[in-house]
Design a protein around this motif. Structure first.
Motif, PDB file in Angstrom:
ATOM      1  N   ASP A  30       0.882  -1.170   0.000  1.00 19.73           N
ATOM      2  CA  ASP A  30       0.000   0.000   0.000  1.00 19.73           C
ATOM      3  C   ASP A  30       0.916   1.216   0.000  1.00 19.73           C
ATOM      4  O   ASP A  30       1.609   1.485   0.983  1.00 19.73           O
ATOM      5  CB  ASP A  30      -0.898  -0.015   1.241  1.00 19.73           C
TER       6      ASP A  30
ATOM      7  N   THR B 229      -0.225   5.589   3.058  1.00 20.66           N
ATOM      8  CA  THR B 229      -0.895   5.556   4.354  1.00 20.66           C
ATOM      9  C   THR B 229      -0.379   6.695   5.219  1.00 20.66           C
ATOM     10  O   THR B 229       0.701   7.249   4.963  1.00 20.66           O
ATOM     11  CB  THR B 229      -0.670   4.209   5.085  1.00 20.66           C
TER      12      THR B 229
ATOM     13  N   ILE C 267      -2.985   0.523  11.446  1.00 24.17           N
ATOM     14  CA  ILE C 267      -2.542   0.297  10.069  1.00 24.17           C
ATOM     15  C   ILE C 267      -2.017  -1.124   9.895  1.00 24.17           C
ATOM     16  O   ILE C 267      -2.319  -1.799   8.897  1.00 24.17           O
ATOM     17  CB  ILE C 267      -1.485   1.343   9.673  1.00 24.17           C
TER      18      ILE C 267
ATOM     19  N   CYS D  81       3.698  -1.055   3.834  1.00 26.21           N
ATOM     20  CA  CYS D  81       3.033   0.205   3.504  1.00 26.21           C
ATOM     21  C   CYS D  81       4.071   1.312   3.438  1.00 26.21           C
ATOM     22  O   CYS D  81       5.082   1.286   4.141  1.00 26.21           O
ATOM     23  CB  CYS D  81       1.964   0.558   4.539  1.00 26.21           C
TER      24      CYS D  81
ATOM     25  N   SER E 127      -4.508   6.069  -4.873  1.00 24.74           N
ATOM     26  CA  SER E 127      -5.130   6.044  -3.558  1.00 24.74           C
ATOM     27  C   SER E 127      -6.124   7.187  -3.373  1.00 24.74           C
ATOM     28  O   SER E 127      -6.178   8.146  -4.140  1.00 24.74           O
ATOM     29  CB  SER E 127      -4.058   6.128  -2.464  1.00 24.74           C
TER      30      SER E 127
ATOM     31  N   ASN F 248      -5.720   5.649   3.699  1.00 25.13           N
ATOM     32  CA  ASN F 248      -6.549   5.355   4.877  1.00 25.13           C
ATOM     33  C   ASN F 248      -8.037   5.326   4.562  1.00 25.13           C
ATOM     34  O   ASN F 248      -8.865   5.487   5.462  1.00 25.13           O
ATOM     35  CB  ASN F 248      -6.305   6.387   6.007  1.00 25.13           C
TER      36      ASN F 248
END
Length: 280
Positions: A4, A7, A19, A31, A216, A248
């Motif tokens: 990811d 974040t 997380i 992440c 994202s 998030n």
């Protein structure tokens, strides 16, 4: 490797343990954890010290990023000091206004020397930004400044620092996916009509090997879900330049991407290989 690439600590109240819990439940290996050092305090602000503490707590799961805030007189020197401690990239870069800044030039020169990626956010100013307003308990909206507002200046930096990987993100960056009339400044922050054809973001992705796209947040999700047929074309063409992330926000982006039934190699690139390749 599933990554990811976007974040934050504090955004939506997330701690690093929150997380990691999300990552474990979603099969995410690593992440990118980005700072948000803004000019004015916000509930979701996070500083490099917090990010680095999270990295030290989970060194095999967290890739720490840092973009010095606008209040530092020498952001390049500050970034270099944190890079020497273990910071892996510059993000999330948010400068109010456009890209024209002597400090930014110094920072990008430093980043270029260190050969780390830059994750930047492009956004038009608005007085009603629903996600932030709701988080702050204000359904009337919240003033939201413009960040990195100028595609022309972005292109100049892409040309000036061809060895630096720039990763684009944010409502204005994703508005540029399409050539439709809603791209115009002052029109909808999040266009809803189906994407019609390749816009300026696509041209820059095609023309500059050092530009990548972070899908994202609501801006990336909105851009990709406007027209699934166009999205299949977009992802197929730019598969080697797209990075999966959430910011998030559990919007169902991964489920949407999986529903497109793309080639397995495309998913490997988007879900981790592209991001891994950008980190030394």
């Amino acid at each position: 490797m599933f990554i990811d690439c976007h974040t934050h600590l504090n955004l939506k109240g997330y701690t690093i343990d929150d997380i990691i819990t999300y990552m474990d439940s979603s099969g995410i290996d690593k992440c990118w954890l980005l700072t948000q050092e803004l000019a004015n305090p916000h509930p979701y602000a996070s500083c490099v010290e917090e990010v680095f503490d999270a990295y030290e707590k989970y060194p095999t799961r967290v890739v720490p990023m840092y973009a010095p805030g606008p209040n530092y007189c020498d952001p390049a020197d500050r970034f270099r000091k944190w890079y020497e401690k273990g910071i892996c990239g510059c993000g999330e870069l948010k400068l109010v206004g456009n890209w024209e800044s002597a400090k930014l030039d110094q920072l990008l020169s430093c980043v270029s020397q260190l050969k780390v990626p830059v994750i930047f956010h492009m956004n038009e100013s608005s007085t009603y930004y629903v996600p932030l307003a709701l988080e702050m308990g204000n359904n009337m909206g919240q003033p939201f400044p413009s960040y990195m507002l100028d595609f022309t200046s972005l292109e100049r930096w892409l040309e000036e620092y061809p060895e630096t990987s720039f990763v684009g993100h944010g409502p204005l960056f994703w508005k540029g996916i399409s050539s439709d009339p809603e791209l115009g400044m002052g029109n909808a922050i999040y266009p809803k009509n189906p994407a019609l054809g390749e816009g300026i973001t696509c041209r820059l992705l095609s023309q500059y090997q050092n530009l990548y796209a972070d899908i994202s947040g609501f801006s990336g999700y909105n851009a990709l879900t406007r027209n699934p047929k166009f999205t299949r074309y977009f992802i197929s063409k730019y598969a080697s330049k797209i990075l999966f992330g959430t910011d998030n926000q559990p919007l169902g982006l991964r489920e949407f991407l999986d529903s497109l039934e793309l080639p397995a190699n495309t998913y490997r690139l988007i879900y981790g290989e592209n991001a891994a390749a950008l980190i030394n």
